[in-house]
Design a protein around this motif. Structure first.
Motif, PDB file in Angstrom:
ATOM      1  N   MET A   1       0.959  -1.223  -0.073  1.00  0.00           N
ATOM      2  CA  MET A   1       0.202  -0.103  -0.014  1.00  0.00           C
ATOM      3  C   MET A   1       0.881   1.268  -0.070  1.00  0.00           C
ATOM      4  O   MET A   1       0.632   2.321  -0.732  1.00  0.00           O
ATOM      5  N   LEU A   2       1.947   1.339   0.864  1.00  0.00           N
ATOM      6  CA  LEU A   2       2.829   2.445   0.892  1.00  0.00           C
ATOM      7  C   LEU A   2       3.520   2.679  -0.230  1.00  0.00           C
ATOM      8  O   LEU A   2       3.832   3.774  -0.938  1.00  0.00           O
ATOM      9  N   ALA A   3       3.848   1.481  -1.052  1.00  0.00           N
ATOM     10  CA  ALA A   3       4.458   1.776  -2.410  1.00  0.00           C
ATOM     11  C   ALA A   3       3.684   2.201  -3.511  1.00  0.00           C
ATOM     12  O   ALA A   3       4.203   2.996  -4.488  1.00  0.00           O
ATOM     13  N   ALA A   4       2.212   2.009  -3.253  1.00  0.00           N
ATOM     14  CA  ALA A   4       1.491   2.300  -4.300  1.00  0.00           C
ATOM     15  C   ALA A   4       0.961   3.637  -4.547  1.00  0.00           C
ATOM     16  O   ALA A   4       0.196   4.210  -5.202  1.00  0.00           O
ATOM     17  N   ASP A   5       0.539   4.072  -3.054  1.00  0.00           N
ATOM     18  CA  ASP A   5      -0.217   5.207  -2.691  1.00  0.00           C
ATOM     19  C   ASP A   5       0.410   6.679  -2.885  1.00  0.00           C
ATOM     20  O   ASP A   5       1.391   6.898  -2.121  1.00  0.00           O
ATOM     21  N   PRO A   6       0.040   7.208  -3.635  1.00  0.00           N
ATOM     22  CA  PRO A   6       0.794   8.649  -4.103  1.00  0.00           C
ATOM     23  C   PRO A   6       0.528   9.752  -3.248  1.00  0.00           C
ATOM     24  O   PRO A   6       1.140  10.860  -3.219  1.00  0.00           O
ATOM     25  N   ARG A   7      -0.309   9.394  -2.073  1.00  0.00           N
ATOM     26  CA  ARG A   7      -0.799  10.414  -1.037  1.00  0.00           C
ATOM     27  C   ARG A   7       0.410  10.414  -0.009  1.00  0.00           C
ATOM     28  O   ARG A   7       0.339  11.419   0.903  1.00  0.00           O
ATOM     29  N   LEU A   8       1.394   9.496  -0.143  1.00  0.00           N
ATOM     30  CA  LEU A   8       2.444   9.255   1.125  1.00  0.00           C
ATOM     31  C   LEU A   8       3.760   9.394   0.594  1.00  0.00           C
ATOM     32  O   LEU A   8       4.090   9.036  -0.353  1.00  0.00           O
ATOM     33  N   ASP A   9       4.602   9.814   1.225  1.00  0.00           N
ATOM     34  CA  ASP A   9       6.100   9.776   1.087  1.00  0.00           C
ATOM     35  C   ASP A   9       6.707   8.964   2.346  1.00  0.00           C
ATOM     36  O   ASP A   9       6.316   9.512   3.668  1.00  0.00           O
ATOM     37  N   ALA A  10       7.181   7.698   2.168  1.00  0.00           N
ATOM     38  CA  ALA A  10       7.325   6.740   3.280  1.00  0.00           C
ATOM     39  C   ALA A  10       8.674   6.018   3.263  1.00  0.00           C
ATOM     40  O   ALA A  10       9.467   6.034   2.251  1.00  0.00           O
ATOM     41  N   THR A  11       9.260   5.840   4.292  1.00  0.00           N
ATOM     42  CA  THR A  11      10.447   4.757   4.575  1.00  0.00           C
ATOM     43  C   THR A  11      10.052   3.883   5.868  1.00  0.00           C
ATOM     44  O   THR A  11       9.225   4.209   6.360  1.00  0.00           O
ATOM     45  N   ALA A  12      11.075   2.956   5.948  1.00  0.00           N
ATOM     46  CA  ALA A  12      10.865   2.123   7.135  1.00  0.00           C
ATOM     47  C   ALA A  12      12.485   1.992   7.561  1.00  0.00           C
ATOM     48  O   ALA A  12      13.081   1.777   6.923  1.00  0.00           O
ATOM     49  N   ILE A  13      12.323   1.952   8.741  1.00  0.00           N
ATOM     50  CA  ILE A  13      13.870   1.759   9.560  1.00  0.00           C
ATOM     51  C   ILE A  13      13.769   0.616  10.410  1.00  0.00           C
ATOM     52  O   ILE A  13      12.933   0.140  11.265  1.00  0.00           O
ATOM     53  N   GLN A  14      14.920  -0.352  10.230  1.00  0.00           N
ATOM     54  CA  GLN A  14      14.920  -1.454  11.024  1.00  0.00           C
ATOM     55  C   GLN A  14      15.682  -1.061  12.446  1.00  0.00           C
ATOM     56  O   GLN A  14      16.366  -0.202  12.611  1.00  0.00           O
ATOM     57  N   THR A  15      15.096  -1.924  13.394  1.00  0.00           N
ATOM     58  CA  THR A  15      15.679  -1.542  14.704  1.00  0.00           C
ATOM     59  C   THR A  15      16.141  -2.788  15.657  1.00  0.00           C
ATOM     60  O   THR A  15      15.503  -3.751  15.387  1.00  0.00           O
ATOM     61  N   VAL A  16      17.043  -2.754  16.483  1.00  0.00           N
ATOM     62  CA  VAL A  16      17.307  -3.830  17.467  1.00  0.00           C
ATOM     63  C   VAL A  16      17.347  -3.356  18.662  1.00  0.00           C
ATOM     64  O   VAL A  16      17.681  -1.944  19.126  1.00  0.00           O
ATOM     65  N   GLY A  17      17.031  -3.829  19.880  1.00  0.00           N
ATOM     66  CA  GLY A  17      17.181  -3.522  21.337  1.00  0.00           C
ATOM     67  C   GLY A  17      16.212  -4.316  22.122  1.00  0.00           C
ATOM     68  O   GLY A  17      15.969  -5.495  21.997  1.00  0.00           O
ATOM     69  N   ALA A  18      15.711  -3.502  23.116  1.00  0.00           N
ATOM     70  CA  ALA A  18      14.739  -4.320  24.162  1.00  0.00           C
ATOM     71  C   ALA A  18      13.704  -5.263  23.361  1.00  0.00           C
ATOM     72  O   ALA A  18      13.043  -6.141  24.044  1.00  0.00           O
ATOM     73  N   LYS A  19      13.106  -4.752  22.316  1.00  0.00           N
ATOM     74  CA  LYS A  19      12.124  -5.166  21.661  1.00  0.00           C
ATOM     75  C   LYS A  19      12.466  -6.143  20.390  1.00  0.00           C
ATOM     76  O   LYS A  19      11.701  -6.382  19.480  1.00  0.00           O
ATOM     77  N   LYS A  20      13.780  -6.595  20.589  1.00  0.00           N
ATOM     78  CA  LYS A  20      14.531  -7.460  19.734  1.00  0.00           C
ATOM     79  C   LYS A  20      14.637  -6.707  18.324  1.00  0.00           C
ATOM     80  O   LYS A  20      14.869  -5.638  18.233  1.00  0.00           O
ATOM     81  N   TRP A  21      14.520  -7.641  17.200  1.00  0.00           N
ATOM     82  CA  TRP A  21      14.705  -6.988  15.794  1.00  0.00           C
ATOM     83  C   TRP A  21      13.322  -6.773  15.229  1.00  0.00           C
ATOM     84  O   TRP A  21      12.683  -7.677  15.119  1.00  0.00           O
ATOM     85  N   ASP A  22      13.300  -5.484  15.254  1.00  0.00           N
ATOM     86  CA  ASP A  22      11.859  -4.969  14.508  1.00  0.00           C
ATOM     87  C   ASP A  22      12.070  -3.799  13.720  1.00  0.00           C
ATOM     88  O   ASP A  22      13.190  -3.667  13.096  1.00  0.00           O
ATOM     89  N   GLY A  23      11.493  -2.984  13.496  1.00  0.00           N
ATOM     90  CA  GLY A  23      11.351  -1.838  12.841  1.00  0.00           C
ATOM     91  C   GLY A  23       9.984  -1.125  12.791  1.00  0.00           C
ATOM     92  O   GLY A  23       8.957  -1.252  13.058  1.00  0.00           O
ATOM     93  N   PHE A  24      10.054   0.182  12.120  1.00  0.00           N
ATOM     94  CA  PHE A  24       8.970   0.924  12.036  1.00  0.00           C
ATOM     95  C   PHE A  24       8.858   1.906  10.819  1.00  0.00           C
ATOM     96  O   PHE A  24       9.911   2.048  10.083  1.00  0.00           O
ATOM     97  N   VAL A  25       7.542   2.196  10.158  1.00  0.00           N
ATOM     98  CA  VAL A  25       7.333   2.767   9.193  1.00  0.00           C
ATOM     99  C   VAL A  25       7.423   4.236   9.669  1.00  0.00           C
ATOM    100  O   VAL A  25       6.588   4.743  10.699  1.00  0.00           O
ATOM    101  N   LEU A  26       8.014   5.239   8.816  1.00  0.00           N
ATOM    102  CA  LEU A  26       7.731   6.679   9.106  1.00  0.00           C
ATOM    103  C   LEU A  26       7.304   7.143   7.840  1.00  0.00           C
ATOM    104  O   LEU A  26       7.941   7.130   6.476  1.00  0.00           O
ATOM    105  N   ALA A  27       6.082   8.036   7.918  1.00  0.00           N
ATOM    106  CA  ALA A  27       5.378   8.255   6.596  1.00  0.00           C
ATOM    107  C   ALA A  27       4.876   9.775   6.560  1.00  0.00           C
ATOM    108  O   ALA A  27       4.574  10.212   7.990  1.00  0.00           O
ATOM    109  N   ARG A  28       4.850  10.570   5.741  1.00  0.00           N
ATOM    110  CA  ARG A  28       4.341  11.846   5.588  1.00  0.00           C
ATOM    111  C   ARG A  28       3.322  12.116   4.596  1.00  0.00           C
ATOM    112  O   ARG A  28       3.207  11.590   3.531  1.00  0.00           O
ATOM    113  N   VAL A  29       2.194  12.485   5.062  1.00  0.00           N
ATOM    114  CA  VAL A  29       0.962  12.848   4.359  1.00  0.00           C
ATOM    115  C   VAL A  29       1.176  13.980   3.394  1.00  0.00           C
ATOM    116  O   VAL A  29       1.562  15.128   3.861  1.00  0.00           O
ATOM    117  N   LEU A  30       1.130  13.719   1.839  1.00  0.00           N
ATOM    118  CA  LEU A  30       1.449  14.763   0.944  1.00  0.00           C
ATOM    119  C   LEU A  30       0.166  15.796   0.749  1.00  0.00           C
ATOM    120  O   LEU A  30      -0.844  15.402   1.358  1.00  0.00           O
TER     121      LEU A  30
END
Length: 218
Positions: free
Chosen positions: A189-218
């Motif tokens: 959805m993020l890749a196809a929706d022209p209303r958003l500019d987005a990236t995703a960041i991998q994280t490690v830490g207390a929550k193990k290996w995961d990550g989050f999406v950061l997006a901005r509504v255009l």
């Protein structure tokens, strides 16, 4: 390696966050009340706080309250007169969150709405637009939640979606795990929706290996 990830998170928290009685009491109360220990880490909570402040957020939408740990971080980022609407499926979780928000002194800024998030979102019409949205609920519905965040957010609104790497599970195209299927649908959805500019960041830490999406509504 996991123990070292946790140790680094502990180091970060000790150096940059310090002790916080309200947040510590919140986690203790959540455990006593039988809530699952799936809150964001302290470092991630502070990140949410800073991002909401940097966005100049006056209205925040949170999808997935649990016991209110992340809610407290986000509510603290609001200016006087700001409001946070948080959606929670489970009535018991919402009651625990209310207790925690009261103890933390931020309940006057928070509106907890109980029920399936899809229904709560669909009922939200005619409200002031949101500046910041944090999504940390059932992963199967993430694409729907982001679509609703776009509808309810202003132009320039920031959207954060948690748990989008799933220890690499996001790569498993043939997975039968509904959480992974939902996460992959979110990326499509993020890749196809022209209303958003987005990236995703991998994280490690207390929550193990995961990550989050950061997006901005255009």
């Amino acid at each position: 390696m996991g123990e070292r990830w946790q140790a680094v998170d502990n180091y970060i928290a000790a150096k940059l966050l310090g002790a916080d009685d309200a947040l510590a009491t919140t986690l203790a109360n959540n455990a006593e009340q039988g809530l699952p220990p799936i809150d964001v880490s302290a470092a991630q909570g502070k990140m949410l706080f800073l991002l909401a402040q940097m966005a100049g957020a006056k209205r925040i939408l949170e999808i997935g309250t649990l016991g209110g740990y992340s809610t407290i971080w986000l509510a603290r980022a609001l200016p006087d007169g700001g409001e946070l609407v948080t959606l929670e499926l489970e009535d018991h979780h919402a009651k625990v969150a209310h207790q925690n928000l009261e103890r933390a002194g931020v309940s006057d800024k928070v509106d907890i709405r109980v029920g399936p998030a899809a229904g709560s979102l669909a009922a939200m019409t005619g409200e002031e637009p949101f500046d910041f949205v944090f999504i940390d609920a059932d992963k199967q519905s993430n694409a729907l939640y982001v679509a609703e965040a776009i509808r309810l957010g202003r132009s320039g609104a920031m959207i954060i979606v948690d748990n989008v790497v799933r220890e690499g599970g996001v790569l498993e195209a043939d997975s039968d795990d509904e959480r992974i299927i939902g996460t992959r649908a979110l990326f499509d959805m993020l890749a196809a929706d022209p209303r958003l500019d987005a990236t995703a960041i991998q994280t490690v830490g207390a929550k193990k290996w995961d990550g989050f999406v950061l997006a901005r509504v255009l």
